[in-house]
Write a protein that holds these residues in place. Sequence first.
Motif, short mmCIF file in Angstrom:
data_model
loop_
_atom_site.label_atom_id
_atom_site.label_comp_id
_atom_site.label_asym_id
_atom_site.label_seq_id
_atom_site.Cartn_x
_atom_site.Cartn_y
_atom_site.Cartn_z
N THR A 151 0.73 3.91 -2.42
CA THR A 151 0.12 5.49 -2.70
C THR A 151 1.55 5.87 -3.02
O THR A 151 0.98 7.57 -3.81
N TRP A 200 0.46 -1.02 -0.06
CA TRP A 200 0.13 0.21 -0.24
C TRP A 200 1.33 1.26 -0.02
O TRP A 200 0.92 2.27 -0.54
N TYR A 201 1.86 1.35 0.98
CA TYR A 201 2.83 2.51 0.93
C TYR A 201 3.17 2.32 -0.89
O TYR A 201 3.34 3.54 -1.28
#
Length: 53
Positions: A26, A22-23
């Motif tokens: 993003t 998810w990092y």
Amino acid sequence: MFPFSFEWVWDMGHLVFHGGLWYALTILGIGMTYCIIKSIVDTVKADGSDSHH
């Protein structure tokens, strides 16, 4: 295995993997959004001149 499956266990390996996933997603999403918005703004502000900035 999916997080909505009953056999899913949130252990440290899953937390690290999904946190990194998810990092990265993003960062990519923010970068793509910036580029899209900048291209729209540059297109709207175009004054018709042939020079490139």
